[in-house]
Design a protein around this motif. Structure first.
Motif, PDB file in Angstrom:
ATOM      1  N   UNK A 178       0.806  -1.221   0.000  1.00  0.00           N
ATOM      2  CA  UNK A 178       0.000   0.000   0.000  1.00  0.00           C
ATOM      3  C   UNK A 178       0.837   1.269   0.000  1.00  0.00           C
ATOM      4  N   UNK A 179       1.976   1.252   0.692  1.00  0.00           N
ATOM      5  CA  UNK A 179       2.824   2.447   0.724  1.00  0.00           C
ATOM      6  C   UNK A 179       3.341   2.765  -0.676  1.00  0.00           C
ATOM      7  N   UNK A 180       3.805   1.747  -1.385  1.00  0.00           N
ATOM      8  CA  UNK A 180       4.273   1.948  -2.759  1.00  0.00           C
ATOM      9  C   UNK A 180       3.155   2.525  -3.618  1.00  0.00           C
ATOM     10  N   UNK A 181       1.953   1.994  -3.484  1.00  0.00           N
ATOM     11  CA  UNK A 181       0.831   2.471  -4.291  1.00  0.00           C
ATOM     12  C   UNK A 181       0.461   3.912  -3.980  1.00  0.00           C
ATOM     13  N   UNK A 182       0.484   4.280  -2.711  1.00  0.00           N
ATOM     14  CA  UNK A 182       0.179   5.671  -2.374  1.00  0.00           C
ATOM     15  C   UNK A 182       1.212   6.608  -2.985  1.00  0.00           C
ATOM     16  N   UNK A 183       2.477   6.253  -2.916  1.00  0.00           N
ATOM     17  CA  UNK A 183       3.501   7.119  -3.480  1.00  0.00           C
ATOM     18  C   UNK A 183       3.412   7.187  -4.999  1.00  0.00           C
ATOM     19  N   UNK A 184       3.107   6.066  -5.655  1.00  0.00           N
ATOM     20  CA  UNK A 184       2.952   6.089  -7.106  1.00  0.00           C
ATOM     21  C   UNK A 184       1.899   7.107  -7.527  1.00  0.00           C
ATOM     22  N   UNK A 185       0.808   7.139  -6.778  1.00  0.00           N
ATOM     23  CA  UNK A 185      -0.284   8.038  -7.137  1.00  0.00           C
ATOM     24  C   UNK A 185      -0.055   9.464  -6.647  1.00  0.00           C
ATOM     25  N   UNK A 186       0.486   9.627  -5.450  1.00  0.00           N
ATOM     26  CA  UNK A 186       0.749  10.973  -4.945  1.00  0.00           C
ATOM     27  C   UNK A 186       1.811  11.687  -5.769  1.00  0.00           C
ATOM     28  N   UNK A 187       2.831  10.922  -6.192  1.00  0.00           N
ATOM     29  CA  UNK A 187       3.930  11.510  -6.963  1.00  0.00           C
ATOM     30  C   UNK A 187       3.618  11.570  -8.463  1.00  0.00           C
ATOM     31  N   UNK A 188       2.421  11.091  -8.821  1.00  0.00           N
ATOM     32  CA  UNK A 188       1.989  11.114 -10.226  1.00  0.00           C
ATOM     33  C   UNK A 188       3.015  10.448 -11.151  1.00  0.00           C
ATOM     34  N   UNK A 189       3.469   9.279 -10.741  1.00  0.00           N
ATOM     35  CA  UNK A 189       4.425   8.518 -11.536  1.00  0.00           C
ATOM     36  C   UNK A 189       3.732   8.009 -12.800  1.00  0.00           C
ATOM     37  N   UNK A 190       4.419   8.145 -13.916  1.00  0.00           N
ATOM     38  CA  UNK A 190       3.892   7.647 -15.194  1.00  0.00           C
ATOM     39  C   UNK A 190       4.155   6.146 -15.265  1.00  0.00           C
ATOM     40  N   UNK A 191       3.187   5.352 -14.791  1.00  0.00           N
ATOM     41  CA  UNK A 191       3.405   3.910 -14.764  1.00  0.00           C
ATOM     42  C   UNK A 191       2.481   3.197 -15.745  1.00  0.00           C
ATOM     43  N   UNK A 192       2.899   1.992 -16.120  1.00  0.00           N
ATOM     44  CA  UNK A 192       2.155   1.189 -17.090  1.00  0.00           C
ATOM     45  C   UNK A 192       1.610  -0.051 -16.392  1.00  0.00           C
ATOM     46  N   UNK A 193       0.331  -0.308 -16.580  1.00  0.00           N
ATOM     47  CA  UNK A 193      -0.286  -1.499 -16.009  1.00  0.00           C
ATOM     48  C   UNK A 193      -0.231  -2.625 -17.034  1.00  0.00           C
ATOM     49  N   UNK A 194       0.435  -3.701 -16.660  1.00  0.00           N
ATOM     50  CA  UNK A 194       0.565  -4.863 -17.536  1.00  0.00           C
ATOM     51  C   UNK A 194      -0.611  -5.808 -17.330  1.00  0.00           C
ATOM     52  N   UNK A 195      -0.905  -6.680 -18.302  1.00  0.00           N
ATOM     53  CA  UNK A 195      -2.033  -7.612 -18.167  1.00  0.00           C
ATOM     54  C   UNK A 195      -1.774  -8.682 -17.113  1.00  0.00           C
ATOM     55  N   UNK A 196      -2.855  -9.306 -16.693  1.00  0.00           N
ATOM     56  CA  UNK A 196      -2.852 -10.290 -15.606  1.00  0.00           C
ATOM     57  C   UNK A 196      -1.849 -11.419 -15.821  1.00  0.00           C
ATOM     58  N   UNK A 197      -1.610 -11.786 -17.057  1.00  0.00           N
ATOM     59  CA  UNK A 197      -0.707 -12.902 -17.342  1.00  0.00           C
ATOM     60  C   UNK A 197       0.697 -12.689 -16.797  1.00  0.00           C
ATOM     61  N   UNK A 198       1.047 -11.430 -16.462  1.00  0.00           N
ATOM     62  CA  UNK A 198       2.382 -11.125 -15.969  1.00  0.00           C
ATOM     63  C   UNK A 198       2.471 -11.061 -14.447  1.00  0.00           C
ATOM     64  N   UNK A 199       1.392 -11.347 -13.762  1.00  0.00           N
ATOM     65  CA  UNK A 199       1.416 -11.522 -12.305  1.00  0.00           C
ATOM     66  C   UNK A 199       0.072 -12.118 -11.908  1.00  0.00           C
ATOM     67  N   UNK A 200      -0.059 -13.417 -12.068  1.00  0.00           N
ATOM     68  CA  UNK A 200      -1.332 -14.098 -11.856  1.00  0.00           C
ATOM     69  C   UNK A 200      -1.526 -14.344 -10.362  1.00  0.00           C
ATOM     70  N   UNK A 201      -2.323 -13.474  -9.740  1.00  0.00           N
ATOM     71  CA  UNK A 201      -2.528 -13.490  -8.302  1.00  0.00           C
ATOM     72  C   UNK A 201      -3.844 -14.164  -7.934  1.00  0.00           C
TER      73      UNK A 201
END
Length: 251
Positions: A178-201
């Protein structure tokens, strides 16, 4: 410069049984890295003792650890040790667009919402972001552009450690994720969401973690989290061993 696969494999005193499946993860990544001109880096010795941080948080020191070992690199894939990659998986580094990359958390949305809401309330002064922007931190790809981001997150943890650990121990809504996710969004990091096949949870809930090994037909990276009744990680060990034997043909 080679790309790096980084895995924390620290044996924690209070969770020693969880070290059993880790070699399957390491061996799978070792094969994949060799086939894709990448290098594997394993962190086995803690930088901080367990009272200050558990093994998960050591992932935030990835850049310092690589630099201190004089390892030059382009991109770094950070993998949890309860993950196996298929030996025929394509080169994931070719689809990153040189951005911060991860896969959206796709499991218990109740847990995801409680994670966001509680960390918002008790740690981030009411800041909140949409649940569909919440990434699973079990597999992330970073590059040198994200070194300062990771320094900020690590310093934030060390400064607010007692409060964060209290939330972890009482509300059970995540550690570093959760800490990583908050910083990604607060810092407005330009990130790419990959499809489920690359981390099947959360494969049990999706009814694909079965004796027919359905999950191996659907994607490339298998994350053995959220397995019910997983005492002492015995089921993690069972499924990782079974997967490794099927994909790599050895015990």
């Amino acid at each position: 410069m080679k790309n790096i696969v980084f895995i924390v494999n620290i044996k924690e005193e209070n969770r020693i049984n969880r070290s059993q499946p880790y070699q399957y993860s390491i061996d799978s990544w070792k094969t994949w890295a060799k086939n894709n001109d990448s290098e594997l880096f394993i962190l086995e010795n803690p930088v901080y003792n367990s009272e200050i941080m558990n093994a998960n948080w050591h992932k935030l020191m990835v850049f310092d650890l690589l630099d201190s070992n004089n390892i030059d690199y382009d991109q770094v894939l950070i993998s949890d040790a309860d993950i196996i990659i298929h030996p025929n998986a394509p080169n994931i580094f070719n689809i990153t667009d040189n951005k911060f990359c991860g896969v959206a958390a796709d499991g218990s949305y109740d847990w995801i919402m409680r994670s966001i809401e509680n960390y918002s309330k008790y740690v981030f002064d009411g800041y909140i972001f949409p649940f569909w922007k919440y990434l699973n931190s079990g597999m992330l790809i970073v590059n040198r552009d994200h070194k300062k981001l990771y320094e900020k997150i690590l310093n934030f943890y060390l400064t607010n450690r007692e409060g964060i650990q209290h939330i972890q121990n009482t509300l059970h809504v995540g550690t570093d994720q959760p800490i990583i996710n908050f910083f990604l969004n607060m810092e407005k990091v330009d990130y790419k969401i990959l499809p489920y096949e690359w981390n099947m949870q959360d494969m049990v809930r999706k009814e694909i973690l079965d004796d027919e090994m359905t999950f191996t037909k659907l994607g490339w990276i298998y994350h053995y989290n959220a397995i019910p009744n997983n005492h002492d990680a015995s089921l993690t060990y069972y499924w990782m061993k079974k997967t490794y034997k099927k994909l790599y043909g050895t015990n």
